[in-house]
Motif scaffolding. Structure first.
Motif, PDB file in Angstrom:
ATOM      1  N   MET A 149      23.188  57.184  42.901  1.00 45.80           N
ATOM      2  CA  MET A 149      22.393  57.829  42.079  1.00 45.80           C
ATOM      3  C   MET A 149      21.168  57.384  42.095  1.00 45.80           C
ATOM      4  N   HIS A 150      20.032  58.207  42.239  1.00 45.53           N
ATOM      5  CA  HIS A 150      18.658  57.682  42.586  1.00 45.53           C
ATOM      6  C   HIS A 150      17.838  58.231  41.280  1.00 45.53           C
ATOM      7  N   TYR A 151      18.301  59.080  40.347  1.00 44.86           N
ATOM      8  CA  TYR A 151      17.663  59.771  39.756  1.00 44.86           C
ATOM      9  C   TYR A 151      18.235  59.845  38.415  1.00 44.86           C
ATOM     10  N   ILE A 152      17.609  59.768  37.218  1.00 48.64           N
ATOM     11  CA  ILE A 152      18.193  59.837  35.766  1.00 48.64           C
ATOM     12  C   ILE A 152      19.002  61.288  35.654  1.00 48.64           C
ATOM     13  N   ASP A 177      20.733  62.466  37.971  1.00 54.44           N
ATOM     14  CA  ASP A 177      22.132  62.137  38.384  1.00 54.44           C
ATOM     15  C   ASP A 177      23.023  61.452  37.384  1.00 54.44           C
ATOM     16  N   VAL A 178      22.698  60.541  36.762  1.00 58.23           N
ATOM     17  CA  VAL A 178      23.229  59.815  35.574  1.00 58.23           C
ATOM     18  C   VAL A 178      23.690  60.761  34.489  1.00 58.23           C
ATOM     19  N   LYS A 219      31.513  54.388  31.828  1.00 60.08           N
ATOM     20  CA  LYS A 219      30.115  54.814  30.769  1.00 60.08           C
ATOM     21  C   LYS A 219      29.115  53.685  30.810  1.00 60.08           C
ATOM     22  N   ARG A 220      29.782  52.416  30.587  1.00 60.01           N
ATOM     23  CA  ARG A 220      28.841  51.181  30.532  1.00 60.01           C
ATOM     24  C   ARG A 220      27.862  51.164  31.679  1.00 60.01           C
ATOM     25  N   VAL A 221      28.598  51.231  32.904  1.00 58.58           N
ATOM     26  CA  VAL A 221      27.801  51.254  34.158  1.00 58.58           C
ATOM     27  C   VAL A 221      26.913  52.331  34.473  1.00 58.58           C
ATOM     28  N   LEU A 222      27.336  53.590  33.832  1.00 59.01           N
ATOM     29  CA  LEU A 222      26.280  54.675  33.904  1.00 59.01           C
ATOM     30  C   LEU A 222      25.203  54.552  33.019  1.00 59.01           C
ATOM     31  N   LEU A 223      25.286  54.025  31.981  1.00 56.42           N
ATOM     32  CA  LEU A 223      24.228  53.689  30.907  1.00 56.42           C
ATOM     33  C   LEU A 223      23.332  52.612  31.542  1.00 56.42           C
ATOM     34  N   GLY A 224      24.056  51.630  32.090  1.00 57.19           N
ATOM     35  CA  GLY A 224      23.106  50.549  32.826  1.00 57.19           C
ATOM     36  C   GLY A 224      22.187  51.144  33.951  1.00 57.19           C
ATOM     37  N   LYS A 225      23.005  51.900  34.603  1.00 56.40           N
ATOM     38  CA  LYS A 225      22.254  52.644  35.751  1.00 56.40           C
ATOM     39  C   LYS A 225      20.972  53.372  35.141  1.00 56.40           C
ATOM     40  N   LYS A 226      21.187  54.237  34.299  1.00 59.01           N
ATOM     41  CA  LYS A 226      20.113  55.149  33.565  1.00 59.01           C
ATOM     42  C   LYS A 226      19.206  54.221  33.092  1.00 59.01           C
ATOM     43  N   THR A 227      19.343  53.179  32.358  1.00 58.33           N
ATOM     44  CA  THR A 227      18.544  52.203  31.990  1.00 58.33           C
ATOM     45  C   THR A 227      17.734  51.512  32.948  1.00 58.33           C
ATOM     46  N   PHE A 228      18.456  50.951  34.114  1.00 62.67           N
ATOM     47  CA  PHE A 228      17.542  50.517  35.333  1.00 62.67           C
ATOM     48  C   PHE A 228      16.612  51.537  36.143  1.00 62.67           C
ATOM     49  N   LEU A 229      17.099  52.959  36.073  1.00 65.97           N
ATOM     50  CA  LEU A 229      16.159  53.826  36.382  1.00 65.97           C
ATOM     51  C   LEU A 229      14.847  53.873  35.588  1.00 65.97           C
ATOM     52  N   SER A 255      10.805  43.282  37.226  1.00 63.70           N
ATOM     53  CA  SER A 255      11.851  43.935  36.375  1.00 63.70           C
ATOM     54  C   SER A 255      13.383  43.679  36.708  1.00 63.70           C
ATOM     55  N   TYR A 256      14.200  43.600  35.668  1.00 64.15           N
ATOM     56  CA  TYR A 256      15.420  43.345  36.286  1.00 64.15           C
ATOM     57  C   TYR A 256      16.404  43.916  34.894  1.00 64.15           C
ATOM     58  N   LEU A 257      17.588  44.022  35.142  1.00 65.16           N
ATOM     59  CA  LEU A 257      18.530  44.196  34.186  1.00 65.16           C
ATOM     60  C   LEU A 257      19.886  43.749  34.474  1.00 65.16           C
ATOM     61  N   GLU A 258      20.512  43.105  33.202  1.00 61.97           N
ATOM     62  CA  GLU A 258      21.877  42.424  33.225  1.00 61.97           C
ATOM     63  C   GLU A 258      22.634  43.330  32.191  1.00 61.97           C
ATOM     64  N   ILE A 259      23.820  43.465  32.758  1.00 59.59           N
ATOM     65  CA  ILE A 259      24.705  44.211  31.828  1.00 59.59           C
ATOM     66  C   ILE A 259      26.054  43.450  32.002  1.00 59.59           C
ATOM     67  N   LYS A 260      26.793  43.558  30.850  1.00 53.47           N
ATOM     68  CA  LYS A 260      28.084  42.903  30.715  1.00 53.47           C
ATOM     69  C   LYS A 260      29.100  43.839  30.577  1.00 53.47           C
ATOM     70  N   ILE A 261      29.862  43.739  31.741  1.00 60.54           N
ATOM     71  CA  ILE A 261      31.131  44.683  31.526  1.00 60.54           C
ATOM     72  C   ILE A 261      32.385  43.844  31.321  1.00 60.54           C
TER      73      ILE A 261
END
Length: 90
Positions: free
Chosen positions: A1-4, A6-7, A63-73, A81-87
């Protein structure tokens, strides 16, 4: 997924499953077919390679991964810039 978008497409499919409009939302990548159900998400390898085995996770984890990916994008495209997600405990 390269675009919001897509998420968002994936999240819309999940919403349809959660509302009971459809039993399963099917999507995928180059290496996995992804089947989304109310209680789980199944990843079925499309490669004839023993290294890539089928697996699954809970819908909440996906869903947590997808929301993290959206936030990352949405992050600024800067080296700092970086993003840390706890799953779960991973």
């Amino acid at each position: 997924m390269h675009y919001i978008s897509d998420v968002e497409y994936e999240l819309e499919g999940i919403e349809r499953v959660e509302k009971g409009e459809i039993e399963c939302f099917e999507t995928g990548t180059d290496i996995f077919d992804i089947l989304i159900y109310k209680d789980r998400v199944e990843f079925e390898s499309t490669l004839d390679d023993e290294e890539w085995q089928d697996w699954s996770c809970s819908l909440e984890e996906y869903k947590r991964v997808l929301l993290g990916k959206k936030t990352f994008l949405m992050l600024p495209q800067e080296v700092e810039s970086y993003l840390e997600i706890k799953i779960n405990d991973l």
